[in-house]
Design an enzyme around this catalytic site. Structure first.
Site, PDB file in Angstrom:
ATOM      1  N   SER A 127     -55.120 114.044 100.244  1.00  0.00           N
ATOM      2  CA  SER A 127     -55.298 112.799 100.988  1.00  0.00           C
ATOM      3  C   SER A 127     -54.168 111.830 100.667  1.00  0.00           C
ATOM      4  O   SER A 127     -53.635 111.838  99.553  1.00  0.00           O
ATOM      5  CB  SER A 127     -56.643 112.168 100.584  1.00  0.00           C
ATOM      6  OG  SER A 127     -56.708 110.825 100.990  1.00  0.00           O
ATOM      7  N   TYR A 151     -62.425 108.499  93.929  1.00  0.00           N
ATOM      8  CA  TYR A 151     -62.174 109.555  94.934  1.00  0.00           C
ATOM      9  C   TYR A 151     -60.694 109.949  94.897  1.00  0.00           C
ATOM     10  O   TYR A 151     -60.359 111.134  94.805  1.00  0.00           O
ATOM     11  CB  TYR A 151     -62.570 109.064  96.331  1.00  0.00           C
ATOM     12  CG  TYR A 151     -61.962 109.889  97.437  1.00  0.00           C
ATOM     13  CD1 TYR A 151     -60.876 109.416  98.171  1.00  0.00           C
ATOM     14  CD2 TYR A 151     -62.446 111.158  97.729  1.00  0.00           C
ATOM     15  CE1 TYR A 151     -60.293 110.178  99.171  1.00  0.00           C
ATOM     16  CE2 TYR A 151     -61.871 111.935  98.729  1.00  0.00           C
ATOM     17  CZ  TYR A 151     -60.803 111.428  99.443  1.00  0.00           C
ATOM     18  OH  TYR A 151     -60.223 112.202 100.419  1.00  0.00           O
ATOM     19  N   LYS A 155     -58.698 113.584  93.928  1.00  0.00           N
ATOM     20  CA  LYS A 155     -57.725 114.274  94.786  1.00  0.00           C
ATOM     21  C   LYS A 155     -56.413 114.472  94.040  1.00  0.00           C
ATOM     22  O   LYS A 155     -55.777 115.518  94.123  1.00  0.00           O
ATOM     23  CB  LYS A 155     -57.515 113.505  96.091  1.00  0.00           C
ATOM     24  CG  LYS A 155     -58.670 113.623  97.065  1.00  0.00           C
ATOM     25  CD  LYS A 155     -58.935 115.092  97.440  1.00  0.00           C
ATOM     26  CE  LYS A 155     -60.134 115.252  98.331  1.00  0.00           C
ATOM     27  NZ  LYS A 155     -60.423 116.663  98.659  1.00  0.00           N
ATOM     28  N   ASN A 181     -55.326 109.346 108.238  1.00  0.00           N
ATOM     29  CA  ASN A 181     -56.677 108.927 108.644  1.00  0.00           C
ATOM     30  C   ASN A 181     -57.184 109.749 109.826  1.00  0.00           C
ATOM     31  O   ASN A 181     -56.863 109.427 110.968  1.00  0.00           O
ATOM     32  CB  ASN A 181     -56.684 107.433 108.968  1.00  0.00           C
ATOM     33  CG  ASN A 181     -56.552 106.586 107.724  1.00  0.00           C
ATOM     34  OD1 ASN A 181     -55.538 106.663 107.019  1.00  0.00           O
ATOM     35  ND2 ASN A 181     -57.575 105.818 107.425  1.00  0.00           N
TER      36      ASN A 181
HETATM   37  C1  WQD Z   1     -59.112 101.924 107.704  1.00  0.00           C
HETATM   38  C2  WQD Z   1     -58.770 100.453 107.952  1.00  0.00           C
HETATM   39  C3  WQD Z   1     -59.909  98.946 106.490  1.00  0.00           C
HETATM   40  C4  WQD Z   1     -63.932  99.741 108.116  1.00  0.00           C
HETATM   41  C5  WQD Z   1     -60.082 106.216 103.480  1.00  0.00           C
HETATM   42  C6  WQD Z   1     -59.711 107.162 102.366  1.00  0.00           C
HETATM   43  C7  WQD Z   1     -58.939 108.321 102.917  1.00  0.00           C
HETATM   44  C8  WQD Z   1     -59.741 108.990 103.981  1.00  0.00           C
HETATM   45  C9  WQD Z   1     -60.012 107.970 105.093  1.00  0.00           C
HETATM   46  C10 WQD Z   1     -61.146 110.730 103.123  1.00  0.00           C
HETATM   47  C11 WQD Z   1     -58.578  99.662 106.669  1.00  0.00           C
HETATM   48  C12 WQD Z   1     -60.346  98.720 107.937  1.00  0.00           C
HETATM   49  C13 WQD Z   1     -62.558  99.779 107.885  1.00  0.00           C
HETATM   50  C14 WQD Z   1     -64.518  98.558 108.617  1.00  0.00           C
HETATM   51  C15 WQD Z   1     -62.359  97.507 108.641  1.00  0.00           C
HETATM   52  N1  WQD Z   1     -60.957 109.460 103.465  1.00  0.00           N
HETATM   53  N2  WQD Z   1     -61.798  98.676 108.141  1.00  0.00           N
HETATM   54  N3  WQD Z   1     -63.710  97.478 108.858  1.00  0.00           N
HETATM   55  O1  WQD Z   1     -59.644 103.205 103.667  1.00  0.00           O
HETATM   56  O2  WQD Z   1     -57.608 103.828 105.115  1.00  0.00           O
HETATM   57  O3  WQD Z   1     -58.920 105.640 104.027  1.00  0.00           O
HETATM   58  O4  WQD Z   1     -60.778 106.910 104.491  1.00  0.00           O
HETATM   59  O5  WQD Z   1     -60.404 111.656 103.271  1.00  0.00           O
HETATM   60  O6  WQD Z   1     -58.661 109.226 101.872  1.00  0.00           O
HETATM   61  O7  WQD Z   1     -58.871 106.455 101.452  1.00  0.00           O
HETATM   62  O8  WQD Z   1     -59.929 104.367 105.907  1.00  0.00           O
HETATM   63  O9  WQD Z   1     -61.306 103.957 107.888  1.00  0.00           O
HETATM   64  O10 WQD Z   1     -62.118 103.069 105.642  1.00  0.00           O
HETATM   65  O11 WQD Z   1     -60.194 101.973 106.772  1.00  0.00           O
HETATM   66  O12 WQD Z   1     -61.640  96.503 108.870  1.00  0.00           O
HETATM   67  O13 WQD Z   1     -65.754  98.452 108.846  1.00  0.00           O
HETATM   68  O14 WQD Z   1     -59.848  99.837 108.651  1.00  0.00           O
HETATM   69  O15 WQD Z   1     -59.764  97.701 105.805  1.00  0.00           O
HETATM   70  O16 WQD Z   1     -57.564  98.700 106.905  1.00  0.00           O
HETATM   71  P1  WQD Z   1     -58.983 104.136 104.635  1.00  0.00           P
HETATM   72  P2  WQD Z   1     -60.990 103.354 106.567  1.00  0.00           P
END
Ligand code: WQD
Length: 338
Positions: A127, A151, A155, A181
């Site tokens: 990841s 997490y 990884k 993502n």
């Molecule tokens: C994306 C963006 C949030 C939810 C994580 C893991 C990665 C993979 C994907 C497993 C960010 C914003 C999110 C919400 C928001 N997981 N957001 N409101 O954190 O980039 O990655 O998930 O494999 O390894 O690290 O993904 O989708 O949680 O967030 O504003 O309700 O959306 O702040 O900028 P992230 P995410």
């Protein structure tokens, strides 16, 4: 003779899409899954999608060496694709030891049974989280690694376990794939991301707002150093990601050359851009509220994606509107009776 591949966690979001891509590429595929974060009903969807009459699958955990022995006794695998892991960043801060057990001990169990059977090719779900807080963008594979949550720690440890194993025994061939993502769904609408509770990730959360299951999106932070102040990420269609696994697997089988590659598009998109795109897909502007930053989040994270293209011939071809339209199609059709 078709090559035989084991998918651990093969009933999950990325695993199920990879199953379809592998069958289409002519592989024989076996799934193991404990259904802790997936549904057995996916298996009949996979049968419907691929025409495989009975999807070869076993219910069990990578934490059970006897179960793994039973599966490896019944099949002569050419390679393994290892999806089975816990993957929620927030949850990992609450139960870090469970994350280390499943993600690291589970990997060790798998490597032991593989070595005992002479199965030495493994594609590993890594990841972008192993880059921690990126020092420069886009992020190249040689960028410094780190972690900002348990997490991510598991990884990074997984990658280091594989590095140690390969350094001691060159018979191992590992394809380490660093996902950015993953979003979207198979165009059929039969399989997709199916979180059991309130989603942590952006797109499944937006999808529930679009479906009317949640009132609005909370945007975590509007004061980042990004074009519109909201978080920027490299969203990649899950079908592109699945194809990347097929290319990694064929590279291992053809050459036994290990590789570590980013699987991303190389493009960064903000939360508000994703929200607007999903609005286009579902036909209405979606409500949101600005909220404080989420602890552990970075401002921006997107891939330098050239190595996967050079080594594997990988190219992400599906764009943002396809990511959103395919997700919305899944939400309005396949997810209803999943
Ligand atoms: C994306 C963006 C949030 C939810 C994580 C893991 C990665 C993979 C994907 C497993 C960010 C914003 C999110 C919400 C928001 N997981 N957001 N409101 O954190 O980039 O990655 O998930 O494999 O390894 O690290 O993904 O989708 O949680 O967030 O504003 O309700 O959306 O702040 O900028 P992230 P995410």
């Amino acid at each position: 003779m078709a090559r035989s591949v084991l998918l651990t966690g093969g009933a999950g979001y990325i695993g199920s899409h990879t199953y379809v891509a592998l069958i289409e590429a002519g592989y024989h595929v076996v799934i193991i899954d404990d259904f802790s974060n997936s549904k057995a009903s996916v298996l009949s969807r996979l049968s419907q999608l691929t025409g495989v009459n009975r999807v070869s699958s076993y219910e069990g955990s990578v934490l059970d060496p006897a179960f793994l022995d039973q599966v490896f006794d019944a099949h002569d695998f050419d390679a393994v694709v290892h999806f089975a892991a816990k993957k929620a960043v927030g949850e990992s801060t609450e139960i870090p030891l469970e994350y280390i057990e499943v993600n690291c001990s589970g990997l060790l169990n798998l490597l032991k049974v593989m070595k005992g059977r002479g199965v030495r090719r493994l594609v590993f779900s890594s990841s972008a989280t192993v880059y921690g807080e990126p020092e420069e963008l886009p992020i190249h594979e040689d960028a410094p690694r780190g972690y900002t949550n348990p997490y991510g720690f598991t990884k990074l440890m997984g990658e280091q376990i594989l590095e140690q194993a390969a350094a001691a025994d060159p018979a191992w061939a590992f394809g380490i794939l660093r996902y950015f993502n993953p979003v979207g769904a198979h165009p059929s609408g039969l399989i997709g991301e199916d979180p059991s509770d309130i989603p942590n990730n952006l797109m499944p959360y937006i999808a529930k707002v679009a479906a009317g299951d949640l009132p609005h999106l909370g945007v975590f932070g509007s004061d980042y150093d990004t074009p519109d102040g909201t978080g920027v990420r490299d969203y990649i269609h899950v079908c592109d990601l699945a194809e990347g696994h097929v290319q990694s697997l064929s590279k291992l089988i053809e050459t036994d050359d290990g590789h570590t590659v980013n699987l991303g598009t190389g493009n960064g998109l903000s939360v508000l851009e994703m929200l607007a795109a999903y609005g286009r897909a579902c036909g209405r502007d979606l409500p949101y509220e600005m909220k404080p930053r989420r602890p552990g989040d970075v401002a921006a994270c997107y891939a330098e994606a050239s190595r996967a293209r050079a080594l594997l011939g990988f190219e992400a071809t599906r764009g943002l509107d396809d990511m959103c339209a395919s997700s919305w199609h899944w939400i309005t059709t396949g997810s209803k009776d999943a």
